[in-house]
Design a protein around this motif. Structure first.
Motif, mmCIF file in Angstrom:
data_model
loop_
_atom_site.group_PDB
_atom_site.id
_atom_site.type_symbol
_atom_site.label_atom_id
_atom_site.label_comp_id
_atom_site.label_asym_id
_atom_site.label_seq_id
_atom_site.Cartn_x
_atom_site.Cartn_y
_atom_site.Cartn_z
ATOM 1 N N MET A 1 0.843 -1.184 0.000
ATOM 2 C CA MET A 1 0.000 0.000 0.000
ATOM 3 C C MET A 1 0.884 1.241 0.000
ATOM 4 N N VAL A 2 0.701 2.101 -0.985
ATOM 5 C CA VAL A 2 1.525 3.287 -1.143
ATOM 6 C C VAL A 2 1.242 4.277 -0.018
ATOM 7 N N ASP A 3 2.328 4.824 0.584
ATOM 8 C CA ASP A 3 2.172 5.796 1.664
ATOM 9 C C ASP A 3 2.823 7.137 1.344
ATOM 10 N N PHE A 4 3.498 7.229 0.206
ATOM 11 C CA PHE A 4 4.140 8.493 -0.141
ATOM 12 C C PHE A 4 4.310 8.575 -1.656
ATOM 13 N N SER A 5 4.052 9.755 -2.187
ATOM 14 C CA SER A 5 4.303 10.049 -3.596
ATOM 15 C C SER A 5 4.962 11.406 -3.680
ATOM 16 N N SER A 6 6.011 11.521 -4.477
ATOM 17 C CA SER A 6 6.754 12.778 -4.565
ATOM 18 C C SER A 6 5.904 13.852 -5.238
ATOM 19 N N GLU B 1 -3.611 12.426 -1.090
ATOM 20 C CA GLU B 1 -4.572 11.517 -0.465
ATOM 21 C C GLU B 1 -5.103 10.497 -1.470
ATOM 22 N N THR B 2 -5.430 10.943 -2.693
ATOM 23 C CA THR B 2 -6.002 10.014 -3.680
ATOM 24 C C THR B 2 -4.976 9.002 -4.187
ATOM 25 N N ALA B 3 -3.677 9.327 -4.040
ATOM 26 C CA ALA B 3 -2.643 8.405 -4.515
ATOM 27 C C ALA B 3 -2.273 7.364 -3.476
ATOM 28 N N LEU B 4 -2.768 7.523 -2.228
ATOM 29 C CA LEU B 4 -2.426 6.573 -1.172
ATOM 30 C C LEU B 4 -3.057 5.205 -1.423
ATOM 31 N N GLY B 5 -2.492 4.208 -0.770
ATOM 32 C CA GLY B 5 -3.033 2.851 -0.891
ATOM 33 C C GLY B 5 -2.878 2.333 -2.303
ATOM 34 N N ALA B 6 -4.013 1.986 -2.950
ATOM 35 C CA ALA B 6 -3.994 1.516 -4.338
ATOM 36 C C ALA B 6 -4.571 2.561 -5.282
ATOM 37 N N GLY B 7 -4.715 3.799 -4.777
ATOM 38 C CA GLY B 7 -5.289 4.848 -5.606
ATOM 39 C C GLY B 7 -4.437 5.208 -6.804
ATOM 40 N N TRP B 8 -3.138 4.932 -6.735
ATOM 41 C CA TRP B 8 -2.233 5.250 -7.842
ATOM 42 C C TRP B 8 -2.602 4.530 -9.125
ATOM 43 N N LEU B 9 -3.337 3.412 -9.037
ATOM 44 C CA LEU B 9 -3.714 2.652 -10.242
ATOM 45 C C LEU B 9 -4.599 3.477 -11.174
ATOM 46 N N PHE C 1 10.501 1.046 -1.966
ATOM 47 C CA PHE C 1 10.780 2.322 -2.613
ATOM 48 C C PHE C 1 10.750 2.118 -4.128
ATOM 49 N N GLY C 2 10.207 3.086 -4.831
ATOM 50 C CA GLY C 2 10.101 2.920 -6.285
ATOM 51 C C GLY C 2 10.284 4.217 -7.038
#
Length: 598
Positions: free
Chosen positions: A126-131, A143-151, A212-213
């Protein structure tokens, strides 16, 4: 690191205990009582010194204690000390928080300065950070990119692949990194290709603590790769359509790099190793030495040659090979070549040559019909002379006054006329016989003289005056005498027919032969009406004729014959009327003096 130092300047009262306890970077000092205690608390950046004193007299075995303060005073001093210590701990905690916040800001600044889009996730994926760059590019919020929202930022066709790879990475527990190429939606709705990479961060026990990605934009590279693939497909299709394969090798190497069409032409399995040895297995024995000589040959210009291949089923292929050499890095040479399957072309050329030969035979037959009157006249004259002289010889031998001399003269005239008739028949037979081509040194003046002899009766009947301007020396070429005479006869008959509508007094044909700079020219200039500019483009086409009832094959065949002799057949209108037809050929390598026989 915080350091705590305590030094007793007096004697601790009975039951007093001093303890120092460290938790994280804060100090908790618990005391029951102090006497003459001096404490220094030193921070690495800003040392702080605190002092607390109290008086007490310790009772010893020899003296009774003298107390200078009460228990209440001691508790008050201890409370004051604890308050000061709590205040110091608060300051240290605030300083720690400030440093941690500064460190976090520095990390964010570094992350946001990276050219790629960076993110992190919990061990469960589950994503917890996006640059910031990730958020700015996709137009999503943190907030929308957290968890699986990045899909939601991935192309619909790539979501299933990405999710399957990501979940598989979580489930394995052993794989430390993975990559996948997907399309990511930009804030304006445009999709671009990205290389998404994930890396595991493990603790000392090998347990994954975080992921990390990074997302790296590879759209331009992807388009370039697609363009290369399309170009390769177009090249492969073009090679397949044109029956042309490509190959290359480096100097000193035995293995070649070949296209699919190369494999097909040689009948080899695609993808297998191709060496000069395998190629020689396909090459006809007569051409193997030539192939081996090309392997390390230092040719400055592109090389070209034809060869034959023997296929597995025993059939033969005819191929055209072209090779060029280029100097590569390090001074070595790289060879690049192309091979074309010209088997069908050669078959077509053979069929065309046969068709031209058959057409020439038809033209010969047509010319024979048109010249029947001339042939009859040429032969009838010597036959009439033979008959007359034979009757005369018979009378001389049968008379009472036998005259042997007169009879002998008559018989000699019979022999002369018989030879004359024989020569006419021989020339006609040679001219119209179907035989193979025989190249030899031919004197054009002599060959032209024989053609004019055959056409003399027709020229006389049409009342055409023929004049010749032969070269002062022999005009010699190398070729087939009979075929060249066929061209002369066709040009002469073309000139005769063009004069049909010209007044008899003006019917002339001028024939010239000459040599210039190694080139021999024969031309026939008539005084007819010439030809129109429209007709000039079709004069030598098959079945084109300006004469009623003409077959239109004479000039076409003549052009084929001259071109087969590597010459040029041409025509032009004269300034004063009429037309000139002629041909140019390369002179023979050796010449004879004028007037000598061929």
């Amino acid at each position: 690191m915080v350091q705590v130092q305590a030094r007793c300047k007096g004697v601790l009262s009975s039951g007093l205990v001093a303890k120092a306890k460290q938790w994280n970077r804060f100090i908790i000092l618990e005391e029951a009582g102090l006497s003459n205690v001096e404490m220094r608390v030193n921070d690495e950046e800003s040392p702080v010194t605190m002092t607390s004193t109290s008086s007490a007299t310790r009772k010893t075995e020899d003296h009774a204690p003298a107390l200078s303060s009460t228990a209440a005073d001691l508790q008050s001093q201890n409370a004051l000390l604890r308050a000061e210590i709590d205040d110091l701990a608060t300051q240290l905690r605030m300083r720690h928080d400030e440093k941690a916040a500064a460190s976090e800001e520095e990390v964010k600044r570094i992350v946001n300065s990276m050219p790629m889009l960076v993110w992190s996730a919990h061990p469960n994926g589950m994503v917890d950070f996006s640059s910031e760059k990730w958020l700015d590019y996709t137009g999503m919020t943190a907030e929308t990119a957290l968890g699986a929202g990045w899909l939601a930022a991935f192309h619909p066709d790539d979501v299933e692949l990405s999710l399957r790879r990501w979940l598989g990475l979580m489930a394995s527990g052993a794989v430390e990194s993975a990559e996948v190429e997907v399309r990511v939606r930009r804030y304006d709705g445009q999709y671009r290709w990205f290389l998404v990479s994930a890396y595991a961060f493990k603790n000392g026990s090998g347990v994954i603590q975080r992921w990390f990605g990074s997302n790296i934009d590879i759209h331009d590279r992807k388009l370039a790769e697609d363009e290369v693939r399309r170009s390769e497909m177009c090249l492969s299709s073009a090679q397949r359509i044109g029956n042309v394969g490509s190959f290359s090798w480096s100097g000193g190497e035995d293995t070649l790099r070949c296209s699919e069409e190369f494999y097909r032409i040689l009948g080899l399995e695609v993808g297998t190793s191709v060496t000069f040895g395998r190629i020689l297995e396909r090459v006809h024995p007569d051409g193997r030495f030539q192939v081996m000589s090309l392997r390390n040959q230092r040719f400055a210009k592109p090389h070209e040659h034809e060869n034959r291949l023997i296929m597995k089923d025993g059939s033969e292929k005819c191929v055209l090979v072209k090779i060029s050499r280029r100097e590569s890095v390090g001074g070595a040479f790289a060879y690049h070549g192309a091979i074309a399957d010209i088997t069908e072309k050669r078959k077509s050329e053979d069929a065309l040559a046969q068709a031209r030969a058959d057409l020439a035979a038809v033209a010969h037959a047509a010319s024979m019909g048109e010249m029947a009157a001339s042939i009859a006249h040429e032969v009838s004259q010597p036959l009439l002379g033979i008959l007359t002289n034979a009757e005369l010889a018979l009378r001389k031998l049968s008379s009472e006054n036998l005259r042997i001399d007169e009879a002998s003269q008559a018989i000699r005239r019979v022999i002369r006329d018989a030879n004359r008739a024989s020569d006419v028949i021989r020339r006609l037979r040679d001219l119209y016989s179907r035989r193979g081509s025989a190249h030899e040194v031919v004197d054009l003046n002599d060959a032209l003289h024989e053609v004019l002899d055959l056409s003399r009766s027709e020229l006389k009947r049409e009342r055409i005056a023929v004049s010749r301007e032969p070269s002062l020396r022999a005009i010699q070429v190398k070729g087939d005498r009979i075929q060249l005479q066929q061209v002369m006869l066709n040009l002469l008959r073309n000139a005769i027919e063009s004069l049909a509508s010209t007044p008899e007094a003006n019917r002339t044909i001028l024939i010239r032969t000459y040599e210039t700079a190694g080139q021999v020219t024969l031309l026939l200039e008539d005084s007819g009406k010439g030809f129109t500019p429209e007709d000039s483009r079709k004069l030598f086409d098959s079945f084109f004729s300006t004469k009623p009832g003409g077959m239109g094959i004479g000039l076409s065949i003549s052009r084929s014959i001259i071109e087969a002799h590597r010459g040029v057949l041409w025509a032009r209108n004269n300034d004063l009327g009429g037309a000139t037809f002629g041909f140019d050929l390369r002179a023979a390598t050796h010449t004879l003096t004028a007037g000598s026989g061929s």
